[in-house]
Design an enzyme around this catalytic site. Structure first.
Site, PDB file in Angstrom:
ATOM      1  CE  LYS A 181      -2.436   0.811   3.518  1.00 40.49           C
ATOM      2  NZ  LYS A 181      -3.462   1.501   4.800  1.00 40.49           N
TER       3      LYS A 181
ATOM      4  CG  ASP B 179       1.031   0.172   9.381  1.00 42.98           C
ATOM      5  OD1 ASP B 179       0.483   1.049  10.282  1.00 42.98           O
ATOM      6  OD2 ASP B 179       1.147   0.539   8.032  1.00 42.98           O
TER       7      ASP B 179
END
Length: 447
Positions: free
Chosen positions: A24, A323
């Site tokens: 991403k 993350d």
């Protein structure tokens, strides 16, 4: 639209090879930099999640022509640095925090006015850290209290170069300032005391931008760009997202008798903190087909179920795995002893207070956990936890992490909503089911 709860029951051994969607972070940047190049670029392997599609919509609104080709690649005709168009309507970023912060950097040095909006979750997330250096460069901003969306930015007509030391390790702040520097006369310099993700630097080099990087006597990195610069169009392939691979990797480690390989994963050293930590915990992890492509290290990650032990994860590792702490917490729940994660205060300003959301979910499933302002400690059970229902708070990583937990637990784990998974990993459920997992809609909802 109502919520979409899902239950994850204990699984059979997980077996197989799979690929994950494109990274991403790289996908966002590939679209943005292609939009700033003069000419046509081609991007393969792009993550087609809601977040990245939001970036595509924003770049179109700023003047770039972007088209998905029949072979699945994306073709981008850029407008050039300094030539972004003033958008006709508000720029809608949905839930894309990376996208809005980096785009604010682009806009800060262009003489136009734009309004940024987002969904309810993104509108709660503070933008002050990125706006502070952009205002120093000459941008004007009107925002909601707490520097939150919606906000309107007026880019500087004569942007000023700055030297800015990051107050916290943040690839988003660093990238925003570097992107603003592309259209700023003079030399813009970022100083980072702790190295953060360097995808922006690597991609800028691929688009023909010369950056100067130095390390001082104290180990601080100084990254400089001298503008204004022109970007050259390029063709590139986005490697597999290590943050997405993390879910299958942890599942393969904690579900007994599993053997899982995730192919073509980005192994940039600023992104491998989770894999390094899992190895310290005793995980059976092997990197196969290790290679360099497009300036990035890529490889296949093979994992087999392992007996994990608790470790202390230092604060210095947080930038390389920020993350991945939710899924690491799941691994810790099945490890022997206590895993202490330090320097994780940044989790409190994600989609939700991710630190407390993880802790609450673990407690609901019988796992002992303690938290402080910047740390979390998870003590693994001798048995296998489970049986609880988890509030996701519209956080995709919370939803996916606790679905993984259910696969290795004694009893099924339920999450209250899975709609937001599409923002980062639309193929998550299908990927796990390919390995042998089975999910179900709770009876109370399906009856």
């Amino acid at each position: 639209m109502g919520s979409q709860p899902l239950t994850s029951p204990p699984s059979v051994p997980l077996k197989g090879r799979l690929s994950v969607p494109g990274d991403k972070s790289v996908s966002h940047r590939a679209i943005m930099l292609s939009a700033l190049a003069i000419g046509r670029s081609r991007v393969e392997g792009l993550l087609e999640s809601e977040d990245v599609l939001a970036t595509i919509g924003v770049m179109r609104a700023l003047g770039a022509t972007i088209e998905r080709l029949p072979d699945g690649a994306w073709q981008i005709d850029g407008v050039g640095v300094g030539a972004l168009l003033e958008p006709e309507t508000a720029l809608d970023f949905g839930n894309a925090g990376t996208s809005v912060r980096l785009t604010l950097g682009l806009l800060a040095s262009h003489p136009l006015v734009a309004t940024a909006i987002g969904d309810a979750s993104l509108s709660r997330r503070p933008m002050a850290r990125v706006l502070t250096p952009l205002k120093m460069m000459g941008a004007d901003v009107i925002a909601r209290s707490g520097d939150r969306l919606p906000l309107t930015i007026r880019g500087a007509r004569t942007p000023a170069p700055i030297t800015y030391e990051l107050p916290v390790p943040s690839a988003q702040i660093k990238s925003a300032v570097l992107l603003a520097g592309l259209n700023t006369p003079g030399t813009t310099t970022i100083i980072e005391p702790v190295a953060s993700r360097d995808h922006t630097e690597r991609l800028l080099a691929g688009f023909g931008v010369s950056l100067k990087t130095e390390t001082d006597a104290d180990g601080r990195r100084q990254i400089s760009v001298s503008g204004p610069v022109a970007l050259e169009p390029t063709d590139l392939t986005v490697p597999g997202d290590p943050s997405s691979a993390a879910f299958a990797v942890v599942a393969g480690l904690i579900v007994p008798d599993s053997d899982v390989t995730v192919t073509d994963v980005l192994l940039n050293p600023t992104r491998t903190g989770l894999f390094d930590t899992l190895e310290e915990m005793g995980a059976d992890i092997a990197i196969e087909n290790d290679r360099i492509s497009g300036g990035e290290r890529i490889g296949d990650i093979r994992v087999r179920s392992s007996r994990l032990k608790g470790v202390t994860v230092p604060a210095s590792r947080a930038p390389s795995m920020i993350d991945e702490y939710p899924i690491l917490a799941i691994a810790a729940a099945f490890a022997e002893g206590t895993t202490r994660m330090e320097g994780v205060g940044e989790l409190r300003v994600k989609e939700a207070d991710r630190l407390e959301a993880v802790a609450d979910g673990l407690r609901a499933n019988g796992v002992e956990v303690e938290t402080g302002e910047t740390w979390m400690a998870v003590t693994g059970r001798k048995g296998r936890a489970g049986g609880g229902s988890v509030a996701t708070h519209l956080d995709h990583r919370i939803a996916m992490s606790f679905l993984i937990m259910g696969l290795a637990a004694d009893e099924a784990v339920s999450v209250d909503d899975t709609r937001m998974i599409a923002t980062s990993f639309p193929g998550f459920i299908a990927m796990m089911e390919k390995l042998g997992a089975r999910f179900s809609v709770p009876e109370a909802v399906g009856s």
